[in-house]
Every structure is written in C-alpha cells, then in structure tokens.
Design an enzyme around this catalytic site. Structure first.
Site: not given
Ligand code: AQP
Length: 332
Positions: A112, A195, A198
């Site tokens: 990030k 993966k 967002k």
């Molecule tokens: N692609 C994925 N497959 C399975 N699990 C996923 N999670 C996120 N993406 C996948 C799980 O969702 C939960 C909540 O996530 P978060 O709110 O912490 O957001 P994040 O992990 O930051 O989601 P993103 O979309 O991956 O955000 P960015 O792009 O900002 O990194 C967690 O339990 C996560 O594992």
C-alpha cells in the site's frame, strides 16, 4: 462458546465480492456457533485520507450491508471501532511492544505504501497491523475469520500476545486465523492472478455488491478465462475458470465437482451466463435490504450504541488488566 472477532473497513462504499465471500459470509455462519464480535473499523479507514462526510455515510452503509448480509445484533455484537476507545488505547500499548523491523515486514504496508509513495504513506498506515492486533486481543478472540491477505497480521497478533504473556504473565488468548480454503482469496475477474480488491482492481474486474445487477451480470459474462474450453478446477493452470467455479460453488452450495460434471462438454459461455444469473439473484435482495436499513438511521445508530456498550464491557476489562500487568499506576 469460543469467541470470534473480525472487522471490515468502511472505505469504498459497497462491499465487493471478495469481502463478502472471504469474510462476511463466514461471520454470518459463525454467529450461530460462536460468541461473535464484529466491527466496522473506521480507525483503520483513516490511515488513508477520508472525506469526513463520506466516512460517516460509509460507516452507516457498511453496517447496513452487514445487516443485509445476515448479521443479527441479537446473535452477535456489532459495533463501530471508534465507539470503543479501548482499541486506540491498547493499540498504543501494542505499538510499544512491536519491533520496528517486525512492523516493516508487513507485506500489506509495503504494497500500500509503494502505491501511495513513501512520502504520502502515514505512520498510521504503518502501524495499522498493530492496531489490528489490539482489536483482536481486546476481546480474547479464539478465532479471526478473514481472507488470506490478513494471515500475516494474525501471525503478528499471535507473536505479540505470546510476547506480552511471556513478559507480564498470562493475559491474552492466542488467536488462530479462520480462513476457508475455497474462498480464502477471490480473484479479479479481469486478472485472475491478483486478488479482487477495491484499490487495485480495475472496475471491470471488481464486483461491487451494490452495483446495478445488470452491470454485475455483464462483468461476470465478460470475465477472463483461458483459451482452453474445458470447465475444470485447476487454480494454477486455469485461474479464471477456477475463480468462477469457487464463486459459483459458494453462492449456490453446490460442490465444485458437481459443477464440473454439470458443465461437461459445455462452453465457458454457459457457465458465465448461469453464474451471472446466480449473482443477480444474490445481489438484488441484498441491495434492497441494505437500502431498507439505510432508510432508518435512528434504528441503525441505536443498535450500534447497544453494540458498543456490550463490546466495551469486554474491552475495558482486558485493557484494565493489561495496564495493571504492565505497572501503569491506576488513577484514584
Ligand atoms: N479478494 C478477496 N478474497 C477474499 N477475501 C478478501 N478480503 C478482501 N479482499 C478479499 C477480506 O475482506 C475482509 C475485509 O477487508 P477490509 O475491509 O480490511 O479491506 P481490504 O482487505 O483492505 O480489502 P481490499 O479490497 O483488499 O482493500 P485494499 O484494496 O485497500 O487492500 C478481510 O477479512 C479481507 O481479508
């Protein structure tokens, strides 16, 4: 009952399919068998810049989506992280126990901060995994239902809990990750090597649950597969098809082997058309329910107040014990 704890960020507005299948779906199931604590982690969201108005709206929106997904405040404790000040307090304690090098090894931070540029990444983003450690330890959670991308943070949690217990006496439960193999990582529909996320996915590769169902159906129908024609689960050689099979299987409760049989001799088009329909059937009522909860913000806020009160009872006890073990002088 064993205890579970997990959280989700209120950042992007809509949850995406990865969030739902990787995490939220398990939360719903676990509220039946576990003492479950779930929260919207707004303090994590502010590790990157947020517009105050959007953050407030997205926090309610996240809660509405959790309820729409099936969380029941009678069966679980649902709250907003910043409503329980003990998170920030234990977060500081954990910061003081974490090695700088240890925190520097967190791959999510590396990814990030590389994306944002080293000068723009905040210290908050750097210590975000440590706040997550506090989130989990405050509730003495036995298990943490998350996606694969969070595994390293749970490892850090275990290390810090053991370190604290070793230094100051048994205080924290050592938590284990709860990660289901089939949905540990949902992949981008356009680039099944990465993966679904967002921040990293292109709009066509990312399925937002609150999108117009027609848009979602189209994304599924134009998902990237491969030049072969056989519908078979093979994560290495056929990541695109395998991703679609995992999604299909989980949403319908049909075993992947049954799907392979059902689509034997049929083309990818048939699989995608059917999955598009499954998705539409799933997201349509989800959107309606989310809107219904949003239409009644007073009820939502009242429910969160109750959740925070329940959470605080547990969190305050753990924090008081932690302060005491460390020798912080109690206020008279
Ligand atoms: N692609 C994925 N497959 C399975 N699990 C996923 N999670 C996120 N993406 C996948 C799980 O969702 C939960 C909540 O996530 P978060 O709110 O912490 O957001 P994040 O992990 O930051 O989601 P993103 O979309 O991956 O955000 P960015 O792009 O900002 O990194 C967690 O339990 C996560 O594992």
């Amino acid at each position: 009952r064993p205890r579970v704890l997990s959280g989700i960020q209120p950042t992007a507005g809509s949850f995406h399919l990865g969030n739902y299948l990787g995490a939220v779906r398990q939360w719903v199931a676990l509220q039946e068998s576990h003492d479950a604590f779930y929260m919207v982690v707004d303090l994590h969201a502010i590790t990157v810049p947020q517009d105050p108005k959007d953050l407030r709206a997205n926090t309610r929106l996240a809660v509405a989506q959790l309820l729409a997904a099936g969380l029941d405040p009678e069966r679980c404790t649902l709250f907003v992280q910043s409503h329980v000040p003990e998170h920030a307090q234990l977060g500081w304690i954990m910061n003081c126990l974490t090695g700088f090098g240890e925190a520097s090894r967190m791959t999510q931070f590396k990814d990030k901060s590389a994306k944002q540029g080293a000068d723009r990444a905040t210290v908050g983003l750097f210590t975000y995994p440590v706040l997550q450690v506090a989130d989990i330890l405050l509730y003495q959670a036995d298990q943490v239902p998350v996606g694969e991308d969070q595994r390293q943070h749970i490892e850090l949690t275990r290390d810090l809990a053991e370190r604290f217990n070793g230094r100051f006496g048994q205080t924290f439960t050592i938590p284990a990750p709860y990660i289901l193999k089939e949905t540990a990582k949902i992949f981008d529909l356009q680039d099944p090597a990465v993966k679904m996320s967002k921040s990293a996915s292109t709009p066509k590769g990312l399925v937002n649950l609150l999108d117009d169902p027609k848009v979602t159906a189209k994304k599924v129908r134009s998902a990237v597969t491969d030049t072969d024609t056989v519908i078979r689960f093979d994560a290495e050689k056929k990541p695109g098809v395998s991703n679609l099979l995992s999604i299909y299987s989980t949403l319908t409760g049909t075993a992947v082997t049954d799907l392979e049989q059902r689509y034997e001799g049929k083309g990818y088009g048939a699989l995608k058309t059917d999955l598009a329909e499954v998705m539409v059937e799933f997201v349509t009522p989800f959107r309606t329910r989310t809107q219904e909860y949003l239409d009644d913000p007073e009820t939502l806020d009242a429910l969160l107040a109750k959740g925070a009160e329940k959470a605080r009872t547990v969190a305050a006890e753990t924090l008081a014990q932690t302060y005491d073990r460390m020798g912080l002088l109690p206020a008279k």
